[in-house]
Design a protein around this motif. Structure first.
Motif, PDB file in Angstrom:
ATOM      1  N   PHE A  93       0.847  -1.191   0.000  1.00 19.47           N
ATOM      2  CA  PHE A  93       0.000   0.000   0.000  1.00 19.47           C
ATOM      3  C   PHE A  93       0.887   1.248   0.000  1.00 19.47           C
ATOM      4  O   PHE A  93       1.939   1.278   0.644  1.00 19.47           O
ATOM      5  N   GLU A  94       0.418   2.267  -0.728  1.00 21.73           N
ATOM      6  CA  GLU A  94       1.004   3.601  -0.628  1.00 21.73           C
ATOM      7  C   GLU A  94      -0.020   4.496   0.053  1.00 21.73           C
ATOM      8  O   GLU A  94      -1.107   4.726  -0.471  1.00 21.73           O
ATOM      9  N   TRP A  95       0.326   5.000   1.245  1.00 22.42           N
ATOM     10  CA  TRP A  95      -0.604   5.784   2.062  1.00 22.42           C
ATOM     11  C   TRP A  95      -0.293   7.270   1.924  1.00 22.42           C
ATOM     12  O   TRP A  95       0.862   7.677   1.884  1.00 22.42           O
TER      13      TRP A  95
ATOM     14  N   GLN B 292      -0.919  13.404   3.697  1.00 26.25           N
ATOM     15  CA  GLN B 292      -1.741  14.605   3.796  1.00 26.25           C
ATOM     16  C   GLN B 292      -3.188  14.257   4.154  1.00 26.25           C
ATOM     17  O   GLN B 292      -3.886  15.036   4.790  1.00 26.25           O
ATOM     18  N   ASN B 293      -3.632  13.104   3.724  1.00 32.08           N
ATOM     19  CA  ASN B 293      -4.977  12.617   4.045  1.00 32.08           C
ATOM     20  C   ASN B 293      -4.815  11.250   4.688  1.00 32.08           C
ATOM     21  O   ASN B 293      -4.894  10.214   4.035  1.00 32.08           O
ATOM     22  N   GLN B 294      -4.574  11.243   6.008  1.00 33.11           N
ATOM     23  CA  GLN B 294      -4.201  10.027   6.724  1.00 33.11           C
ATOM     24  C   GLN B 294      -5.236   8.920   6.527  1.00 33.11           C
ATOM     25  O   GLN B 294      -6.431   9.139   6.659  1.00 33.11           O
ATOM     26  N   GLY B 295      -4.725   7.727   6.194  1.00 31.38           N
ATOM     27  CA  GLY B 295      -5.599   6.573   6.009  1.00 31.38           C
ATOM     28  C   GLY B 295      -6.051   6.371   4.575  1.00 31.38           C
ATOM     29  O   GLY B 295      -6.659   5.355   4.252  1.00 31.38           O
ATOM     30  N   LYS B 296      -5.726   7.320   3.670  1.00 32.91           N
ATOM     31  CA  LYS B 296      -6.124   7.189   2.278  1.00 32.91           C
ATOM     32  C   LYS B 296      -5.066   6.421   1.507  1.00 32.91           C
ATOM     33  O   LYS B 296      -3.885   6.717   1.581  1.00 32.91           O
TER      34      LYS B 296
END
Length: 631
Positions: A533-535, A538-542
């Protein structure tokens, strides 16, 4: 001639580097005279008989003869007399030519300057001092022979033969061999590249033949096992079960169809080995169609990964055990590789790079982590399975510090240096990891160390009984530290405050590797289930991008305790370790599925990218480390 010009340029470069400007000027001036003329016989003959003598350049002629005397007299002592006789004959030829040209003044000038020197070498010159004052020296019996054409021709021939013999046998200076050796190295590199290419082709051909052989064996097994399920078949007397007929040549153990309920799921096609001979009738009868579909799907997925295009590839064979870690240095000039027998090798893959830092380090325990100092190639940190952290100075070739974690945390799973400050972080676990047993590492410890005092500065807070941290990484300015845990969580630390500032669940299983993206706006994680996964930061959890490489690096079927991944310098390609002979290279956020590396002969246990170039490392259980440059 090319070697001489290259050697001269090297000398000039060295003199400029050392600041020897006066020496450089003198060197350039002497090069302008070009006394030796590159050791070309014809040019030297022309220089003597077409320039120095006809133009009465006596001083240049004397200097040339001194040069030859110094150059050749050191080779063999018996040549000294030959050289001396040639010197005398050439000077005599100069005198005779001056007399014939009516320039007795040039003869007198020669004797005034070099007469004493000539007389000291040979007393026979005394009679020659009178020649400018004799009206017809060509008529004198003593000098008559020197005015003949036969004598001058013999002198030309003698000088040519002597120079030809000497230049062919002259020892070439070591400095002039550098160019030849460089060309030889280039040729050898080209040969190695071609041989590696041929080897890769043969390995691919071998894999195809093995696949065909395996499919042939599978089809033969399927046709040899005949299950009697037709009610019209002839059962054995007194038997109510269908009969299974097995050819006498078959080694397959068969069970009745009634045993289907207790069967396990069939193996995937890539997991079946040629020596798998325990095949049940129920597996073949019920799952043959499904296995064929899985095989076709796997083949299609493999075809989506073309083989990487290679510019060159070098293989390092210095280890005698499976490779556990390998890392490029900060500049990419050196490589550190470790094997499970507790040895670390430092080497270079570029033949033009200096080998003064090459070394073998014996640590006495399995190497679990390697990390180069970020600002230079001077220090290498080594983490071992017995709680040791060694700092190796590559210039001094010695261990400059030997640290020990607490006895409660003996396994140093990862080490990372700050890109800005002289500190590093160690991630240790309370237990030794068994094979494929990353979830049973006990508890975690994150310690910050000072690289100047080599003492522990602080222990980062993880809470009570925290799960082990398997991988850590700094961001570009060293202010943030990301840590991946066996419970699937990502923990983010503020290094200035020494506190955890955020965290989120990233995987349903343990995380094996974590790293920041090249633009510092995302973070990559690799789970033991093979999910990548690449998280977004700036938008945590996305999730910005994801991929499934479980067919390559599912830890549950792996022989090593932790898989890892590596990003190239531009953050576009992601290289992952592999259970198979090839490692996948994924195109991050790209439409293409990716590529496959050239095969090793065993699983790929560790990977890394060059810090600036499209060159990657692969370490394997076959004891080899490969450096591959992509086209």
């Amino acid at each position: 001639m090319e070697n001489m010009v290259y050697a001269e340029e090297l000398v000039k470069e060295f003199l400029v580097f050392r600041g020897f400007t006066n020496t450089l000027q003198a060197f350039v001036k002497e090069l302008g005279t070009d006394i030796g003329k590159g050791f070309q016989v014809d040019k030297i003959i022309d220089l003597v008989f077409s320039i120095y003598i006809p133009k009465f350049q006596a001083e240049n002629l004397i200097q040339l003869l001194r040069f030859f005397s110094n150059c050749f007299s050191s080779h063999e002592t018996h040549l000294i007399s030959v050289i001396s006789e040639l010197d005398i004959s050439i000077i005599q030829y100069y005198i005779i030519h001056a007399i014939q040209a009516g320039r007795k003044d040039k003869v007198i000038e020669l004797f005034d300057i070099h007469g004493t020197e000539l007389l000291q070498k040979d007393q026979h010159w005394a009679s020659w001092f009178a020649i400018p004052y004799i009206k017809a020296p060509q008529s004198e019996p003593k000098f008559r022979v020197y005015f003949s054409k036969e004598w001058s021709n013999a002198l030309h021939l003698s000088l040519r033969n002597f120079l030809t013999k000497m230049f062919n046998g002259t020892r070439i200076p070591a400095l002039m061999k550098i160019s030849s050796e460089r060309n030889m190295v280039s040729r050898l590199k080209g040969d190695i590249k071609q041989l590696n290419f041929k080897l890769a082709q043969l390995q691919v051909s071998l894999e195809e033949k093995e696949t065909q052989l395996h499919q042939l064996r599978s089809s033969l097994l399927a046709t040899e096992v005949i299950v009697g399920t037709d009610s019209t078949s002839n059962p054995l007397p007194g038997s109510g079960e269908p009969t299974v007929f097995v050819p006498a040549s078959s080694h397959v153990n068969c069970v009745s169809a009634s045993a289907q309920a207790g069967e396990r799921e069939p193996k995937h096609s890539e997991d079946i080995r040629p020596d798998d001979t325990q095949v049940s009738t129920s597996k073949i009868s019920n799952h043959s169609g499904q296995s064929e579909r899985n095989t076709e799907n796997d083949a299609q997925r493999e075809e989506e990964f073309p083989e990487v295009r290679v510019d060159f590839q070098e293989t390092f064979l210095g280890h005698t055990s499976p490779i556990s870690r390998c890392r490029f240095s900060a500049t990419g000039d050196n490589v550190a590789s470790a094997s499970v027998d507790g040895t670390v090798r430092i080497w270079t893959y570029d033949s033009s790079a200096p080998t003064s830092r090459n070394a073998t380090i014996y640590c006495g325990a399995e190497i679990m982590s390697l990390e180069w100092e970020c600002k230079s190639d001077r220090l290498l940190l080594i983490g071992t399975a017995d709680g040791g952290i060694k700092a190796w100075n590559v210039d001094a070739k010695r261990v400059v510090c030997d640290l020990s974690c607490t006895e409660a945390f003996p396994s140093v799973l990862d080490l990372k240096c700050s890109p800005v400050e002289p500190i590093f972080v160690s991630a240790a676990a309370s237990r030794w990891p068994g094979l494929s047993d990353i979830g049973k590492l006990g508890y975690a410890s994150l310690t910050v160390w000072n690289m100047r005092t080599w003492k522990a500065m602080t222990v980062l807070p993880l809470g009570e009984d925290p799960p082990p941290i398997t991988s850590v990484c700094f961001n570009h300015n060293g202010k943030l530290l990301a840590a991946a845990a066996t419970d699937g969580m990502i923990h983010m630390f503020d290094m200035s405050a020494g506190l955890q500032i955020t965290g989120w669940p990233a995987h349903d299983s343990a995380i094996s590797s974590v790293m920041f993206g090249s633009d510092e706006t995302s973070i990559f994680t690799l789970g033991i289930d093979g999910k990548i996964f690449e998280w977004s930061l700036q938008n945590q959890g996305k999730v910005l991008w994801s991929s499934d490489c479980s067919r390559f690096c599912n830890l549950r079927s792996s022989s090593h305790y932790k898989h890892e991944m590596a990003l190239d310098a531009y953050g576009r390609r992601l290289l992952v370790t592999s259970n198979s002979l090839r490692a996948p290279i994924y195109q991050v956020r790209g439409h293409a599925y990716g590529m496959r590396t050239l095969p090793h002969s065993a699983s790929i246990t560790t990977v890394d990218w060059h810090p600036t170039s499209p060159i990657f490392l692969t370490g394997s259980a076959d004891h080899s480390v490969r450096v591959t440059s992509m086209v």
